[in-house]
Design a protein around this motif. Structure first.
Motif, mmCIF file in Angstrom:
data_model
loop_
_atom_site.group_PDB
_atom_site.id
_atom_site.type_symbol
_atom_site.label_atom_id
_atom_site.label_comp_id
_atom_site.label_asym_id
_atom_site.label_seq_id
_atom_site.Cartn_x
_atom_site.Cartn_y
_atom_site.Cartn_z
ATOM 1 N N HIS A 177 0.777 -1.386 -0.116
ATOM 2 C CA HIS A 177 -0.051 0.014 -0.190
ATOM 3 C C HIS A 177 0.995 1.363 0.034
ATOM 4 O O HIS A 177 0.235 2.194 0.279
ATOM 5 C CB HIS A 177 -0.953 -0.061 1.231
ATOM 6 N N VAL A 178 2.123 1.241 -0.333
ATOM 7 C CA VAL A 178 3.189 2.401 -0.553
ATOM 8 C C VAL A 178 2.873 3.518 0.578
ATOM 9 O O VAL A 178 2.106 4.477 0.323
ATOM 10 C CB VAL A 178 2.945 2.638 -1.949
ATOM 11 N N PRO A 179 3.473 3.340 1.653
ATOM 12 C CA PRO A 179 3.116 4.387 2.863
ATOM 13 C C PRO A 179 3.730 5.663 2.217
ATOM 14 O O PRO A 179 4.895 5.688 1.739
ATOM 15 C CB PRO A 179 4.180 3.886 3.905
ATOM 16 N N GLU A 180 3.122 6.830 2.388
ATOM 17 C CA GLU A 180 3.820 8.009 1.833
ATOM 18 C C GLU A 180 5.314 8.219 2.396
ATOM 19 O O GLU A 180 5.923 8.833 1.502
ATOM 20 C CB GLU A 180 2.867 9.307 2.343
ATOM 21 N N PRO A 181 5.581 8.185 3.502
ATOM 22 C CA PRO A 181 6.960 8.483 3.811
ATOM 23 C C PRO A 181 8.155 7.482 3.135
ATOM 24 O O PRO A 181 8.967 8.052 2.750
ATOM 25 C CB PRO A 181 6.902 8.039 5.450
ATOM 26 N N LEU A 182 7.875 6.268 2.965
ATOM 27 C CA LEU A 182 8.317 5.341 2.128
ATOM 28 C C LEU A 182 8.515 5.906 0.627
ATOM 29 O O LEU A 182 9.717 6.324 -0.132
ATOM 30 C CB LEU A 182 7.867 4.125 1.790
ATOM 31 N N ALA A 183 7.399 6.440 -0.134
ATOM 32 C CA ALA A 183 7.502 7.149 -1.354
ATOM 33 C C ALA A 183 8.370 8.406 -1.424
ATOM 34 O O ALA A 183 9.106 8.670 -2.333
ATOM 35 C CB ALA A 183 5.985 7.318 -1.561
ATOM 36 N N GLU A 184 8.306 9.154 -0.429
ATOM 37 C CA GLU A 184 8.987 10.327 -0.183
ATOM 38 C C GLU A 184 10.560 9.975 -0.079
ATOM 39 O O GLU A 184 11.384 10.723 -0.878
ATOM 40 C CB GLU A 184 8.727 11.325 0.935
ATOM 41 N N ARG A 185 11.011 9.056 0.740
ATOM 42 C CA ARG A 185 12.256 8.789 0.924
ATOM 43 C C ARG A 185 12.916 8.194 -0.320
ATOM 44 O O ARG A 185 14.055 8.352 -0.976
ATOM 45 C CB ARG A 185 12.589 7.668 1.896
ATOM 46 N N ALA B 162 -0.566 -8.904 -9.464
ATOM 47 C CA ALA B 162 -1.146 -7.897 -8.826
ATOM 48 C C ALA B 162 -2.105 -6.767 -9.589
ATOM 49 O O ALA B 162 -3.120 -6.242 -9.090
ATOM 50 C CB ALA B 162 -0.259 -6.916 -8.056
ATOM 51 N N GLY B 163 -1.605 -6.673 -10.792
ATOM 52 C CA GLY B 163 -2.487 -5.982 -11.869
ATOM 53 C C GLY B 163 -1.773 -4.467 -11.951
ATOM 54 O O GLY B 163 -2.018 -3.884 -12.840
ATOM 55 N N SER B 164 -0.967 -4.239 -10.963
ATOM 56 C CA SER B 164 -0.209 -2.922 -11.051
ATOM 57 C C SER B 164 0.434 -2.557 -12.104
ATOM 58 O O SER B 164 0.442 -1.468 -12.721
ATOM 59 C CB SER B 164 0.440 -2.655 -9.685
ATOM 60 N N GLU B 165 1.007 -3.826 -12.675
ATOM 61 C CA GLU B 165 1.886 -3.549 -13.789
ATOM 62 C C GLU B 165 1.153 -3.196 -15.245
ATOM 63 O O GLU B 165 1.506 -2.790 -16.309
ATOM 64 C CB GLU B 165 2.863 -4.830 -13.931
ATOM 65 N N ALA B 166 -0.123 -3.506 -15.323
ATOM 66 C CA ALA B 166 -0.879 -3.169 -16.568
ATOM 67 C C ALA B 166 -1.954 -2.153 -16.611
ATOM 68 O O ALA B 166 -2.575 -1.782 -17.264
ATOM 69 C CB ALA B 166 -1.965 -4.522 -16.485
ATOM 70 N N THR B 167 -1.637 -1.293 -15.150
ATOM 71 C CA THR B 167 -2.673 0.019 -15.337
ATOM 72 C C THR B 167 -1.750 1.141 -14.946
ATOM 73 O O THR B 167 -0.510 1.197 -14.540
ATOM 74 C CB THR B 167 -3.713 0.003 -14.201
ATOM 75 N N ASN B 168 -2.661 2.400 -15.244
ATOM 76 C CA ASN B 168 -2.109 3.574 -14.706
ATOM 77 C C ASN B 168 -2.220 4.077 -13.491
ATOM 78 O O ASN B 168 -2.306 5.351 -13.009
ATOM 79 C CB ASN B 168 -2.195 4.723 -15.857
ATOM 80 N N VAL B 169 -3.123 3.252 -12.612
ATOM 81 C CA VAL B 169 -3.565 3.649 -11.254
ATOM 82 C C VAL B 169 -2.572 3.403 -10.180
ATOM 83 O O VAL B 169 -1.511 2.401 -10.139
ATOM 84 C CB VAL B 169 -4.561 2.467 -10.762
ATOM 85 N N TRP B 170 -2.525 4.421 -9.309
ATOM 86 C CA TRP B 170 -1.527 4.544 -8.207
ATOM 87 C C TRP B 170 -2.167 4.632 -7.002
ATOM 88 O O TRP B 170 -3.433 5.164 -6.875
ATOM 89 C CB TRP B 170 -0.404 5.843 -8.488
ATOM 90 N N GLY B 171 -1.644 4.422 -6.051
ATOM 91 C CA GLY B 171 -2.053 4.519 -4.516
ATOM 92 C C GLY B 171 -1.076 4.754 -3.487
ATOM 93 O O GLY B 171 0.144 4.284 -3.633
ATOM 94 N N LEU B 172 -1.249 5.640 -2.600
ATOM 95 C CA LEU B 172 -0.213 5.822 -1.562
ATOM 96 C C LEU B 172 -1.263 6.123 -0.090
ATOM 97 O O LEU B 172 -2.294 6.195 -0.114
ATOM 98 C CB LEU B 172 0.132 7.486 -1.835
ATOM 99 N N THR B 173 -0.477 5.476 0.868
ATOM 100 C CA THR B 173 -1.233 5.372 2.108
ATOM 101 C C THR B 173 -0.382 6.348 3.106
ATOM 102 O O THR B 173 0.621 6.180 3.163
ATOM 103 C CB THR B 173 -1.193 3.879 2.634
ATOM 104 N N GLY B 174 -1.541 7.197 3.828
ATOM 105 C CA GLY B 174 -0.887 8.176 4.582
ATOM 106 C C GLY B 174 -1.768 8.046 6.031
ATOM 107 O O GLY B 174 -2.755 7.355 5.939
ATOM 108 N N PRO B 175 -1.656 9.131 6.662
ATOM 109 C CA PRO B 175 -2.242 9.031 8.069
ATOM 110 C C PRO B 175 -3.971 9.357 7.871
ATOM 111 O O PRO B 175 -4.778 8.827 8.657
ATOM 112 C CB PRO B 175 -1.856 10.526 8.798
ATOM 113 N N ALA B 176 -4.304 9.810 6.840
ATOM 114 C CA ALA B 176 -5.742 10.052 6.363
ATOM 115 C C ALA B 176 -6.208 8.640 5.572
ATOM 116 O O ALA B 176 -7.465 8.645 5.274
ATOM 117 C CB ALA B 176 -6.043 11.431 5.858
ATOM 118 N N GLY B 177 -5.390 7.691 5.259
ATOM 119 C CA GLY B 177 -5.879 6.356 4.833
ATOM 120 C C GLY B 177 -5.302 6.399 3.450
ATOM 121 O O GLY B 177 -4.482 7.207 3.098
#
Length: 138
Positions: free
Chosen positions: A64-72, A116-131
């Motif tokens: 679910h790619v946590p925002e702090p990880l994505a930032e680092r 996972a399907g992620s490799e076939a779409t342009n959809v992204w997701g990031l998880t932060g304090p608000a969900g």
């Protein structure tokens, strides 16, 4: 069976048993200045095979790619001048590559080891304090 299929800004190449050779061929085609390889330690053998092409190796991945990880990871890609990201693994690695691409002009070479399907779409997701936030890149 071998094939190459191109659709909606992506190129899909299937060549069982020749992953390293195909990844190297894709990198030759893209002519990157600096490559970032993302994958867990489980994929160390494949990641090691790309060492000569790699400016940055990143093994920290999380569901679910946590925002702090994505930032680092994005900051590390910025510092290394990365223009191509090779993501090896499932949705966590590929999702992290997409998170980097939200903030940095990179091309992604996805090497899915699970479906996972992620490799076939342009959809992204990031998880932060608000969900979890999701969207799609055009």
């Amino acid at each position: 069976m071998r094939f190459a299929h191109r659709t909606l800004g992506q190129r899909v190449v299937l060549d069982p048993g020749a992953a390293v050779a195909r990844i190297r061929a894709e990198l030759d085609r893209l002519e990157p200045r600096a490559v970032m390889v993302i994958g867990s330690e489980r994929h160390a053998v494949l990641m090691d095979a790309l060492t000569g092409r790699t400016a940055l190796r990143w093994t920290e991945v999380a569901q679910h790619v946590p925002e702090p990880l994505a930032e680092r990871a994005t900051s590390a890609a910025d510092r290394a001048g990365v223009d191509v990201v090779v993501a090896v693994g499932g949705g966590s690695a590929i999702g992290l590559a997409k998170a980097i691409a939200l903030h940095r002009p990179v091309r992604i070479v996805a090497v899915p080891t699970t479906y996972a399907g992620s490799e076939a779409t342009n959809v992204w997701g990031l998880t932060g304090p608000a969900g979890k936030r999701t969207g799609s890149a055009d």
